[in-house]
Every structure is written in C-alpha cells, then in structure tokens.
Design a protein around this motif. Structure first.
Motif, PDB file in Angstrom:
ATOM      1  N   VAL A  37       0.848  -1.203   0.000  1.00 41.28           N
ATOM      2  CA  VAL A  37       0.000   0.000   0.000  1.00 41.28           C
ATOM      3  C   VAL A  37       0.884   1.254   0.000  1.00 41.28           C
ATOM      4  O   VAL A  37       0.625   2.220  -0.726  1.00 41.28           O
ATOM      5  CB  VAL A  37      -0.948  -0.007   1.214  1.00 41.28           C
ATOM      6  CG1 VAL A  37      -1.696   1.330   1.321  1.00 41.28           C
ATOM      7  CG2 VAL A  37      -1.934  -1.165   1.118  1.00 41.28           C
ATOM      8  N   ASP A  38       1.937   1.236   0.831  1.00 47.47           N
ATOM      9  CA  ASP A  38       2.870   2.370   0.875  1.00 47.47           C
ATOM     10  C   ASP A  38       3.532   2.575  -0.490  1.00 47.47           C
ATOM     11  O   ASP A  38       3.689   3.711  -0.957  1.00 47.47           O
ATOM     12  CB  ASP A  38       3.967   2.122   1.910  1.00 47.47           C
ATOM     13  CG  ASP A  38       3.443   2.046   3.334  1.00 47.47           C
ATOM     14  OD1 ASP A  38       2.466   2.741   3.631  1.00 47.47           O
ATOM     15  OD2 ASP A  38       4.024   1.280   4.129  1.00 47.47           O
ATOM     16  N   ARG A  39       3.920   1.458  -1.113  1.00 50.35           N
ATOM     17  CA  ARG A  39       4.587   1.545  -2.412  1.00 50.35           C
ATOM     18  C   ARG A  39       3.645   2.140  -3.457  1.00 50.35           C
ATOM     19  O   ARG A  39       4.039   3.005  -4.256  1.00 50.35           O
ATOM     20  CB  ARG A  39       5.064   0.162  -2.849  1.00 50.35           C
ATOM     21  CG  ARG A  39       5.815   0.147  -4.182  1.00 50.35           C
ATOM     22  CD  ARG A  39       6.309  -1.272  -4.483  1.00 50.35           C
ATOM     23  NE  ARG A  39       7.147  -1.292  -5.674  1.00 50.35           N
ATOM     24  CZ  ARG A  39       6.682  -1.392  -6.919  1.00 50.35           C
ATOM     25  NH1 ARG A  39       5.374  -1.485  -7.130  1.00 50.35           N
ATOM     26  NH2 ARG A  39       7.521  -1.404  -7.948  1.00 50.35           N
ATOM     27  N   ALA A  40       2.406   1.679  -3.452  1.00 49.59           N
ATOM     28  CA  ALA A  40       1.431   2.190  -4.414  1.00 49.59           C
ATOM     29  C   ALA A  40       1.183   3.686  -4.193  1.00 49.59           C
ATOM     30  O   ALA A  40       1.076   4.465  -5.161  1.00 49.59           O
ATOM     31  CB  ALA A  40       0.129   1.406  -4.302  1.00 49.59           C
ATOM     32  N   ALA A  41       1.122   4.103  -2.934  1.00 46.58           N
ATOM     33  CA  ALA A  41       0.896   5.521  -2.627  1.00 46.58           C
ATOM     34  C   ALA A  41       2.084   6.365  -3.088  1.00 46.58           C
ATOM     35  O   ALA A  41       1.910   7.473  -3.627  1.00 46.58           O
ATOM     36  CB  ALA A  41       0.654   5.700  -1.133  1.00 46.58           C
ATOM     37  N   ALA A  76       1.965   6.689  -6.824  1.00 48.01           N
ATOM     38  CA  ALA A  76       0.914   7.623  -7.218  1.00 48.01           C
ATOM     39  C   ALA A  76       1.368   9.069  -7.005  1.00 48.01           C
ATOM     40  O   ALA A  76       1.135   9.940  -7.858  1.00 48.01           O
ATOM     41  CB  ALA A  76      -0.356   7.339  -6.417  1.00 48.01           C
ATOM     42  N   GLU A  77       2.055   9.326  -5.876  1.00 46.64           N
ATOM     43  CA  GLU A  77       2.540  10.681  -5.596  1.00 46.64           C
ATOM     44  C   GLU A  77       3.543  11.137  -6.643  1.00 46.64           C
ATOM     45  O   GLU A  77       3.568  12.315  -7.030  1.00 46.64           O
ATOM     46  CB  GLU A  77       3.167  10.722  -4.208  1.00 46.64           C
ATOM     47  CG  GLU A  77       3.671  12.094  -3.806  1.00 46.64           C
ATOM     48  CD  GLU A  77       4.219  12.138  -2.393  1.00 46.64           C
ATOM     49  OE1 GLU A  77       5.086  13.001  -2.125  1.00 46.64           O
ATOM     50  OE2 GLU A  77       3.792  11.315  -1.563  1.00 46.64           O
ATOM     51  N   LEU A  78       4.380  10.199  -7.126  1.00 47.69           N
ATOM     52  CA  LEU A  78       5.399  10.542  -8.105  1.00 47.69           C
ATOM     53  C   LEU A  78       4.914  10.364  -9.547  1.00 47.69           C
ATOM     54  O   LEU A  78       5.683  10.542 -10.485  1.00 47.69           O
ATOM     55  CB  LEU A  78       6.641   9.671  -7.883  1.00 47.69           C
ATOM     56  CG  LEU A  78       7.337   9.844  -6.522  1.00 47.69           C
ATOM     57  CD1 LEU A  78       8.489   8.856  -6.376  1.00 47.69           C
ATOM     58  CD2 LEU A  78       7.833  11.265  -6.335  1.00 47.69           C
ATOM     59  N   GLU A  79       3.649   9.987  -9.690  1.00 42.68           N
ATOM     60  CA  GLU A  79       3.017   9.804 -11.007  1.00 42.68           C
ATOM     61  C   GLU A  79       3.749   8.745 -11.835  1.00 42.68           C
ATOM     62  O   GLU A  79       4.035   8.938 -13.014  1.00 42.68           O
ATOM     63  CB  GLU A  79       2.930  11.139 -11.756  1.00 42.68           C
ATOM     64  CG  GLU A  79       2.111  12.185 -11.012  1.00 42.68           C
ATOM     65  CD  GLU A  79       2.010  13.499 -11.761  1.00 42.68           C
ATOM     66  OE1 GLU A  79       2.807  13.725 -12.704  1.00 42.68           O
ATOM     67  OE2 GLU A  79       1.122  14.303 -11.426  1.00 42.68           O
ATOM     68  N   LEU A  80       4.035   7.609 -11.183  1.00 43.67           N
ATOM     69  CA  LEU A  80       4.670   6.479 -11.851  1.00 43.67           C
ATOM     70  C   LEU A  80       3.662   5.355 -12.002  1.00 43.67           C
ATOM     71  O   LEU A  80       2.943   5.023 -11.051  1.00 43.67           O
ATOM     72  CB  LEU A  80       5.861   5.961 -11.028  1.00 43.67           C
ATOM     73  CG  LEU A  80       6.996   6.951 -10.771  1.00 43.67           C
ATOM     74  CD1 LEU A  80       7.998   6.349  -9.799  1.00 43.67           C
ATOM     75  CD2 LEU A  80       7.677   7.321 -12.082  1.00 43.67           C
ATOM     76  N   ASP A  81       3.608   4.749 -13.183  1.00 41.86           N
ATOM     77  CA  ASP A  81       2.690   3.625 -13.337  1.00 41.86           C
ATOM     78  C   ASP A  81       3.338   2.348 -12.802  1.00 41.86           C
ATOM     79  O   ASP A  81       4.549   2.267 -12.593  1.00 41.86           O
ATOM     80  CB  ASP A  81       2.263   3.452 -14.793  1.00 41.86           C
ATOM     81  CG  ASP A  81       3.446   3.214 -15.727  1.00 41.86           C
ATOM     82  OD1 ASP A  81       4.164   2.214 -15.523  1.00 41.86           O
ATOM     83  OD2 ASP A  81       3.652   4.023 -16.647  1.00 41.86           O
ATOM     84  N   GLN A 111      10.897  13.276   1.393  1.00 42.89           N
ATOM     85  CA  GLN A 111      10.736  13.023  -0.035  1.00 42.89           C
ATOM     86  C   GLN A 111      11.700  11.938  -0.515  1.00 42.89           C
ATOM     87  O   GLN A 111      11.369  11.151  -1.405  1.00 42.89           O
ATOM     88  CB  GLN A 111      10.942  14.308  -0.825  1.00 42.89           C
ATOM     89  CG  GLN A 111      10.679  14.197  -2.314  1.00 42.89           C
ATOM     90  CD  GLN A 111       9.208  13.929  -2.643  1.00 42.89           C
ATOM     91  OE1 GLN A 111       8.340  14.004  -1.772  1.00 42.89           O
ATOM     92  NE2 GLN A 111       8.922  13.621  -3.900  1.00 42.89           N
ATOM     93  N   VAL A 112      12.887  11.881   0.086  1.00 42.73           N
ATOM     94  CA  VAL A 112      13.829  10.802  -0.241  1.00 42.73           C
ATOM     95  C   VAL A 112      13.180   9.457   0.088  1.00 42.73           C
ATOM     96  O   VAL A 112      13.251   8.503  -0.701  1.00 42.73           O
ATOM     97  CB  VAL A 112      15.147  10.962   0.535  1.00 42.73           C
ATOM     98  CG1 VAL A 112      16.095   9.802   0.230  1.00 42.73           C
ATOM     99  CG2 VAL A 112      15.817  12.290   0.195  1.00 42.73           C
ATOM    100  N   LYS A 113      12.564   9.380   1.238  1.00 42.12           N
ATOM    101  CA  LYS A 113      11.887   8.135   1.641  1.00 42.12           C
ATOM    102  C   LYS A 113      10.801   7.761   0.638  1.00 42.12           C
ATOM    103  O   LYS A 113      10.669   6.594   0.241  1.00 42.12           O
ATOM    104  CB  LYS A 113      11.296   8.308   3.039  1.00 42.12           C
ATOM    105  CG  LYS A 113      10.485   7.114   3.526  1.00 42.12           C
ATOM    106  CD  LYS A 113       9.909   7.403   4.902  1.00 42.12           C
ATOM    107  CE  LYS A 113       8.907   6.357   5.321  1.00 42.12           C
ATOM    108  NZ  LYS A 113       8.294   6.670   6.635  1.00 42.12           N
ATOM    109  N   THR A 114      10.019   8.729   0.185  1.00 43.28           N
ATOM    110  CA  THR A 114       8.967   8.460  -0.797  1.00 43.28           C
ATOM    111  C   THR A 114       9.540   7.894  -2.086  1.00 43.28           C
ATOM    112  O   THR A 114       9.013   6.927  -2.658  1.00 43.28           O
ATOM    113  CB  THR A 114       8.166   9.739  -1.092  1.00 43.28           C
ATOM    114  OG1 THR A 114       7.536  10.193   0.115  1.00 43.28           O
ATOM    115  CG2 THR A 114       7.099   9.505  -2.156  1.00 43.28           C
ATOM    116  N   ILE A 115      10.647   8.480  -2.549  1.00 43.92           N
ATOM    117  CA  ILE A 115      11.272   8.002  -3.787  1.00 43.92           C
ATOM    118  C   ILE A 115      11.788   6.579  -3.609  1.00 43.92           C
ATOM    119  O   ILE A 115      11.630   5.726  -4.500  1.00 43.92           O
ATOM    120  CB  ILE A 115      12.395   8.959  -4.217  1.00 43.92           C
ATOM    121  CG1 ILE A 115      11.798  10.331  -4.567  1.00 43.92           C
ATOM    122  CG2 ILE A 115      13.162   8.401  -5.401  1.00 43.92           C
ATOM    123  CD1 ILE A 115      12.822  11.424  -4.786  1.00 43.92           C
TER     124      ILE A 115
END
Length: 348
Positions: free
Chosen positions: A153-157, A160-165, A237-241
């Motif tokens: 779920v975290d990965r999908a979010a 989505a935040e980075l607009e990656l399919d 943001q590093v963590k999100t990437i």
C-alpha cells in the motif's frame, strides 16, 4: 553520578547544509536517544559550551570548538570523515589533504572516545591519524528501521505521488553529485537500459566547493531522458522516492557506512553497490557487489528474474535487523556511562 545523563549532541549541519548522510546519521541517533527516559538530550547550541555530562559531536568545524575544548565534560566524536572521504568530494582536496589530516588528528585527538562508523574508518583513525586504539570504538550508523518499513500500500501511494505507473521499473541512487559517487556510471546504466527509469537523488549542496563542479553540472545537463537527477530534496521526499523504487544502486568508489544503504534496506529494496572493502564488516554479502562492468548486468537480472529480486530483498531484511537505531542508542548510553563513571572514579 546521576542516573540521568545530560548529553549535548551537535552537528553543524543543523546550521548549514543538510543534504548529506552525516546530518541524517545525527538526526537518527539524536531521535533514538530522545526516546530514552535515562537521557536528557540537548541538541545544538553552537559556538558555546553547555552544562552536560557528555558532548557528542558529529562534525569538526569551528562552531563546535568551544565544546571539544571544554574541560568540564567528556567528549565523544563520531568519525564520519577521514582524509580519504575528501578526495572526489571537495574541490582541490588532494592539495590540501595534508592540512586536513593534521586538523583531523588534532580534533579527534581531543575526544575521550572516537566512534568510527566502520572498521575501515577505525583503521584510518589508528594507522593514518595515529589515535590510540583504546580510544576508538566502532559504532555503525543506524536508523529507525520501523519508520522505513514499506507495505505494498505504501509503495502504491509513493508511486501515485510521483506519477509512476505500476509497469515502470525504477532504479534509485542517493548521494551528492560528485566524482567519487560515480553518477557518470549511473548515467551510463540509464543509456544501456532506456526502458528503465533511473532517479538520482542528491544535487550539489556545496555548489562551487564541490569537486569538479563544472564537470558535474555538465554531466547533469547531458543525461538521457530516462534519468532524473534531483536537487537536494527534503528527507521525507527521499523516503517516498525509495518506496516507489524497485532497486537501489550506489556505484560510489569510496564510502564509510552510507546512510542511504540503510534507508534502502529499511524499505526492503535489493541493493546493488560497488565491491568495496569498507562493506566487508558491515553489509558483507547482503548487498549485490559489483565492479564497473557488472552494474548493468546486475540491474538486468534484478529486473527480469523474480527469484533473484526476492533473494536480495531478503538480504536487505538482514541488514535491517542489524542496524536499527534503538540498539545503537542502548550501546551508546553504555559508552557514555563508562566515560562518565571513569571520571567519577578518578575524582573519588
């Protein structure tokens, strides 16, 4: 001796550039200590002395001189930097390395205990900087691994935040854009794998002071379309990437105990890195270790072979288990108490 230790922890990155691993290491350790009921942690207070039992310093600049020279408290210094760390990082480092070596010897020599972030650093402290071996201890950088644990779920979010399919295969590297990090090799991998998205998180936080600044700026301007090089970004943001990635890759030619590998392991990514001696005692065989010519093939294997990818994910779990900050804080408090206790014994 009071049961509650008062510790002044300081890293001049608080008041200067923060886009590097030393600042992350400092924040992670300070946060872990703040969770403990037996420690009162005071952060910062630069260019001044503090009433405390122990100073714990993470940087070597002039803003902590009042602390390293204060006879009223024990001094602990985390050695994140050795002379080799400067070459390929800071402009003209080879020319002023002798002066840097002398300064490091002076600064580290004022400490009651120097905490080396790897066995390689410990060897440099003793062999090159001539510090007494009994004042050196290896204490690896750590992070709060629970804060990085990532679900689907975290990965999908994150994607989505980075607009990656979902179909995009993403390889991430983290670090300042400087020669020793080998961002040029990262760019070469991107050219070899045009269907893969490569993201390098870092920029050049020290600007013109950075090694080969003009060449690094030119490299950043000439990357292929499937490589994104960010500027310095906020740590969340590093963590999100990282959470959006499939593989973490660090081709750097010199490292001590990089925080970015710990963060990638916390997320659960397979980790590809250069085959460095510095990693022997820390990450060992839990990272996929490569030479220049091996990186591209390693990325291809991880992309197309599910079993290979799972193997290295499991290896990252082992790294995660070894380098959690709660255990490091427990050991560090023991080091503090031993130092303060020895002083009490001498007075008595």
């Amino acid at each position: 001796m009071s049961t509650n230790l008062v510790v002044n922890m300081a890293s001049e990155s608080d008041v200067s550039v923060q886009g590097h691993g030393v600042h992350t290491a400092y924040v992670e350790l300070a946060t872990a200590l703040e969770r403990r009921p037996d420690v009162t942690l005071i952060r910062g207070h630069y260019s001044e002395r503090v009433e405390c039992d122990v100073y714990h310093l993470h940087t070597l600049g002039t803003k902590v001189w009042r602390k390293i020279l204060d006879p009223g408290a024990k001094k602990v210094v985390s050695a994140h930097v050795i002379p080799d760390s400067l070459v390929g990082s800071i402009r003209l480092a080879r020319w002023w390395r002798p002066a840097a070596r002398a300064y490091m010897r002076w600064f580290y020599g004022r400490a009651d205990k120097v905490l080396a972030v790897s066995a390689t650093v410990a060897r440099a402290l003793e062999d090159e900087l001539k510090l007494p071996g009994e004042r050196i201890e290896v204490l690896y950088n750590t992070i709060d691994m629970d804060a990085y644990r990532t679900t689907e779920v975290d990965r999908a979010a994150a994607r989505a935040e980075l607009e990656l399919d979902e179909e995009t295969f993403v390889v991430v590297g983290v670090g300042q854009v400087q020669p020793r990090k080998r961002v040029d090799l990262f760019a070469r991998m991107a050219r070899e794998h045009p269907e893969v998205l490569f993201i390098w998180v870092g920029g050049i936080p020290f600007k013109h002071l950075g090694a080969d600044y003009a060449a690094m700026k030119r490299l950043m301007s000439e990357v292929p379309d499937n490589l994104v090089i960010t500027d310095v970004v906020p740590h969340p943001q590093v963590k999100t990437i990282l959470q959006a990635a499939d593989v973490f890759c660090l081709p750097a030619e010199q490292e001590n105990h990089p925080m970015c590998i710990l963060e990638a392991a916390g997320v659960g990514l397979p980790i590809v890195a250069r085959d460095l001696r510095e990693y022997d005692d820390s990450f060992g065989e839990d990272i996929l270790r490569c030479e220049d010519e091996d990186f591209g093939a390693a990325i291809a294997r991880l992309r197309f072979d599910d079993a290979e990818r799972e193997k290295w994910r499991e290896a990252s779990v082992r790294i995660r288990e070894r380098f959690d900050s709660a255990a490091a804080a427990e050991r560090l408090v023991g080091i503090y108490r031993e130092l303060v206790g020895s002083e009490t014994a001498e007075v008595g």
